[in-house]
Design an enzyme around this catalytic site. Structure first.
Site, PDB file in Angstrom:
ATOM      1  N   ARG A  25       0.821  -1.218   0.000  1.00  0.00           N
ATOM      2  CA  ARG A  25       0.000   0.000   0.000  1.00  0.00           C
ATOM      3  C   ARG A  25       0.852   1.264   0.000  1.00  0.00           C
ATOM      4  NH1 ARG A  25      -5.633  -0.680   1.844  1.00  0.00           N
ATOM      5  NH2 ARG A  25      -6.211  -2.516   0.653  1.00  0.00           N
ATOM      6  N   ARG A  29      -3.368   6.686   0.942  1.00  0.00           N
ATOM      7  CA  ARG A  29      -3.824   7.865   1.681  1.00  0.00           C
ATOM      8  C   ARG A  29      -2.793   8.511   2.592  1.00  0.00           C
ATOM      9  NH1 ARG A  29      -9.192   4.855   3.450  1.00  0.00           N
ATOM     10  NH2 ARG A  29      -7.524   3.362   3.684  1.00  0.00           N
ATOM     11  N   ARG A  38      -7.147  12.265  -4.992  1.00  0.00           N
ATOM     12  CA  ARG A  38      -8.407  11.657  -4.548  1.00  0.00           C
ATOM     13  C   ARG A  38      -9.499  12.691  -4.226  1.00  0.00           C
ATOM     14  NH1 ARG A  38     -11.361   9.232  -3.357  1.00  0.00           N
ATOM     15  NH2 ARG A  38     -11.350   7.719  -1.671  1.00  0.00           N
ATOM     16  N   ASP A  74      -6.981  -2.573  -7.532  1.00  0.00           N
ATOM     17  CA  ASP A  74      -7.497  -3.267  -6.361  1.00  0.00           C
ATOM     18  C   ASP A  74      -7.770  -4.713  -6.720  1.00  0.00           C
ATOM     19  OD1 ASP A  74      -8.501  -2.464  -3.488  1.00  0.00           O
ATOM     20  OD2 ASP A  74      -9.824  -4.026  -4.242  1.00  0.00           O
ATOM     21  N   TYR A 151     -15.004 -12.180  -0.408  1.00  0.00           N
ATOM     22  CA  TYR A 151     -15.717 -10.935  -0.731  1.00  0.00           C
ATOM     23  C   TYR A 151     -16.953 -11.195  -1.580  1.00  0.00           C
ATOM     24  CZ  TYR A 151     -12.166  -7.879   1.234  1.00  0.00           C
ATOM     25  OH  TYR A 151     -11.334  -7.219   2.095  1.00  0.00           O
TER      26      TYR A 151
HETATM   27  O1  CP3 Z   1       0.162   0.380  -3.248  1.00  0.00           O
HETATM   28  C1  CP3 Z   1      -0.315  -0.766  -3.339  1.00  0.00           C
HETATM   29  O2  CP3 Z   1      -0.089  -1.674  -2.498  1.00  0.00           O
HETATM   30  C2  CP3 Z   1      -1.113  -1.118  -4.585  1.00  0.00           C
HETATM   31  C3  CP3 Z   1      -2.516  -0.934  -4.557  1.00  0.00           C
HETATM   32  C4  CP3 Z   1      -3.427  -1.855  -3.766  1.00  0.00           C
HETATM   33  C5  CP3 Z   1      -4.646  -1.383  -3.227  1.00  0.00           C
HETATM   34  N1  CP3 Z   1      -5.353  -2.447  -2.738  1.00  0.00           N
HETATM   35  C6  CP3 Z   1      -5.072   0.019  -3.261  1.00  0.00           C
HETATM   36  C7  CP3 Z   1      -6.141   0.446  -2.346  1.00  0.00           C
HETATM   37  C8  CP3 Z   1      -3.382  -3.220  -3.513  1.00  0.00           C
HETATM   38  C9  CP3 Z   1      -2.267  -4.205  -3.809  1.00  0.00           C
HETATM   39  C10 CP3 Z   1      -4.605  -3.583  -2.881  1.00  0.00           C
HETATM   40  C11 CP3 Z   1      -4.958  -4.974  -2.507  1.00  0.00           C
HETATM   41  C12 CP3 Z   1      -6.156  -5.223  -1.710  1.00  0.00           C
HETATM   42  N2  CP3 Z   1      -7.379  -4.614  -1.807  1.00  0.00           N
HETATM   43  C13 CP3 Z   1      -6.260  -6.254  -0.745  1.00  0.00           C
HETATM   44  C14 CP3 Z   1      -5.153  -7.226  -0.398  1.00  0.00           C
HETATM   45  C15 CP3 Z   1      -4.179  -6.636   0.529  1.00  0.00           C
HETATM   46  C16 CP3 Z   1      -4.658  -6.483   1.936  1.00  0.00           C
HETATM   47  O3  CP3 Z   1      -4.843  -5.327   2.355  1.00  0.00           O
HETATM   48  O4  CP3 Z   1      -4.835  -7.509   2.621  1.00  0.00           O
HETATM   49  C17 CP3 Z   1      -7.554  -6.211  -0.207  1.00  0.00           C
HETATM   50  C18 CP3 Z   1      -8.116  -7.099   0.884  1.00  0.00           C
HETATM   51  C19 CP3 Z   1      -8.254  -5.174  -0.884  1.00  0.00           C
HETATM   52  C20 CP3 Z   1      -9.680  -4.772  -0.724  1.00  0.00           C
HETATM   53  C21 CP3 Z   1      -9.768  -3.371  -0.257  1.00  0.00           C
HETATM   54  N3  CP3 Z   1      -9.496  -2.257  -1.026  1.00  0.00           N
HETATM   55  C22 CP3 Z   1     -10.146  -2.912   1.017  1.00  0.00           C
HETATM   56  C23 CP3 Z   1     -10.531  -3.812   2.185  1.00  0.00           C
HETATM   57  C24 CP3 Z   1     -10.119  -1.523   0.982  1.00  0.00           C
HETATM   58  C25 CP3 Z   1     -10.573  -0.559   2.042  1.00  0.00           C
HETATM   59  C26 CP3 Z   1      -9.615  -0.530   3.160  1.00  0.00           C
HETATM   60  C27 CP3 Z   1      -9.203   0.870   3.473  1.00  0.00           C
HETATM   61  O5  CP3 Z   1      -8.034   1.033   3.786  1.00  0.00           O
HETATM   62  O6  CP3 Z   1     -10.067   1.772   3.405  1.00  0.00           O
HETATM   63  C28 CP3 Z   1      -9.654  -1.130  -0.288  1.00  0.00           C
HETATM   64  C29 CP3 Z   1      -9.441   0.260  -0.742  1.00  0.00           C
HETATM   65  C30 CP3 Z   1      -8.076   0.600  -1.240  1.00  0.00           C
HETATM   66  N4  CP3 Z   1      -7.305  -0.201  -2.050  1.00  0.00           N
HETATM   67  C31 CP3 Z   1      -7.388   1.816  -1.001  1.00  0.00           C
HETATM   68  C32 CP3 Z   1      -6.181   1.739  -1.711  1.00  0.00           C
HETATM   69  C33 CP3 Z   1      -5.119   2.793  -1.829  1.00  0.00           C
HETATM   70  C34 CP3 Z   1      -7.911   3.018  -0.235  1.00  0.00           C
HETATM   71  C35 CP3 Z   1      -8.698   3.804  -1.223  1.00  0.00           C
HETATM   72  C36 CP3 Z   1      -8.924   5.238  -0.849  1.00  0.00           C
HETATM   73  O7  CP3 Z   1      -9.799   5.507  -0.015  1.00  0.00           O
HETATM   74  O8  CP3 Z   1      -8.250   6.110  -1.445  1.00  0.00           O
END
Ligand code: CP3
Length: 351
Positions: A25, A29, A38, A74, A151
């Site tokens: 990640r 943010r 964003r 994602d 999911y």
């Molecule tokens: O920089 C990176 O690592 C690459 C981008 C990336 C994102 N999600 C961006 C993201 C990657 C590799 C993921 C994988 C992902 N997404 C996983 C596996 C990794 C883990 O965390 O276990 C999972 C379970 C998801 C599903 C997901 N996406 C969730 C549960 C959430 C919300 C959680 C939160 O932090 O709010 C997301 C949103 C998400 N994916 C964000 C980002 C940058 C936040 C989006 C935002 O509000 O700007």
């Protein structure tokens, strides 16, 4: 040695000048430049816009000089194309509707052509490949089948994914049908990212730890293995990250890959005993260590490096995603310290 060589050599357990490092990640943010984008663009719009997704992927590269760029997208992006609707509302995580719980629900799912239906991801990978040239490794990724199933069936994040577990234990044939379909889609989806220029692919099994050891083999490990086997001849570094399976980490040995991702709740020295010399290790600093004092952080980084002393196969990372309230200056300090002190990972360096 440039970041790409350092990363790929570590994945193959070959000589590196210092340990490669990136952060899960790392685009997100905690970076003001990400939040600025964003403000004007929703998360899903950002994922669907190759120019902006590439820009956001590059932000942490410029700021931290990490060794690898992970594509901004994602794990639910390809899944949403199979027939459910994906939303990210304010204040909650992802939602997939309608949930898949019956044979009728399953029949509305489609095997997608990733070149068509996720062509924005194809273009983002190409753009990132062009942007980093041969200086940095490019990491593509996907969710592992069990994590995606969770999911799809529960419809959103959950403490225990009870609906998913109910399906596994009451309709295992249906669960296996859905898992097989997801695995086929993910093989195509990761193959597409490799074609577009990814050097490595990471399979995120974030919810693997919900399963008992035997169920892990049956419902998670077997499908992750099937994907990795089908990517074996692509010459790509394959990373498997099964989160929270510390009590039975050795079961991940059944998944063919170059690199095993280790979460922070696991002892990296023990992971090394289990996996060296056949696998490289990726991890595993507790992401919340970046919220505490510099002093404790430095001690933890040193302990992390000591755990893989003399072992070339260590890609330093956090044990899970970086926390949004992390100060970017602290993240920069982490990356710099790993690069400064990360030599001595090969026996050859010692003498
Ligand atoms: O920089 C990176 O690592 C690459 C981008 C990336 C994102 N999600 C961006 C993201 C990657 C590799 C993921 C994988 C992902 N997404 C996983 C596996 C990794 C883990 O965390 O276990 C999972 C379970 C998801 C599903 C997901 N996406 C969730 C549960 C959430 C919300 C959680 C939160 O932090 O709010 C997301 C949103 C998400 N994916 C964000 C980002 C940058 C936040 C989006 C935002 O509000 O700007």
């Amino acid at each position: 040695m440039n970041g790409r060589t350092r990363f790929l050599n570590a994945a193959r357990r070959e000589y590196v000048d210092t340990r490669p490092v990136w952060m899960m990640r790392q685009a997100g943010r905690f970076l003001p430049e990400y939040r600025a984008i964003r403000e004007k663009t929703s998360f899903l719009e950002l994922c669907a816009n190759p120019e902006l997704a590439c820009e956001v992927t590059m932000q942490p590269i410029r700021r931290f000089d990490v060794d690898a760029a992970i594509i901004f997208s994602d794990i639910l992006v390809p899944i949403a194309k199979m027939g459910q609707t994906l939303t990210f509302g304010k204040g909650h995580g992802p939602r997939l509707a309608p949930p898949i719980r019956s044979w009728d629900d399953f029949r509305m799912l489609r095997r997608i052509d990733p070149y068509e239906e996720t062509r924005e991801v194809h273009e983002t990978v190409q753009r990132v490949r062009d942007a980093v040239g041969t200086e940095k490794a490019v990491i593509g990724f996907a969710g592992a089948p069990f994590t995606l199933l969770a999911y799809m069936v529960d419809g959103e994040g959950s403490r225990n994914f009870a609906e998913t577990k109910r399906l596994l234990f009451s309709e295992p044939d249906l669960a296996h049908e859905i898992l097989s379909l997801i695995a086929d889609v993910i093989v195509d989806y990761l193959g597409m990212q490799i074609d577009a220029g990814a050097d490595a692919v990471q399979l995120f099994d974030s919810w693997a730890g919900l399963l008992s050891p035997d169920d892990f083999d049956t419902f998670a490990g077997a499908y992750a293995a099937s994907i990795m086997e089908r990517l074996a001849d692509r010459g790509t570094a394959r990373i498997y990250f099964p989160k929270s399976i510390g009590a039975y980490l050795e079961r991940a040995k059944a998944v063919p890959c170059e690199v095993v991702g280790v979460d922070w709740a696991q002892d990296l020295s023990k992971a090394r005993e289990l996996f060296a010399p056949d696998r490289a290790l990726q991890g595993n600093l507790d992401p919340t260590a970046l919220l505490g004092t510099r002093e404790q952080l430095d001690t933890r980084i040193d302990t992390l490096l000591a755990a893989t002393k003399g072992y070339a196969g260590h890609i330093v990372n956090l044990g899970h995603g970086i926390i949004p309230s992390t100060d970017p200056e602290t993240a920069l300090h982490f990356v710099r310290r790993v690069h400064e002190l990360g030599a001595g990972c090969c026996d050859a360096d010692e003498g």
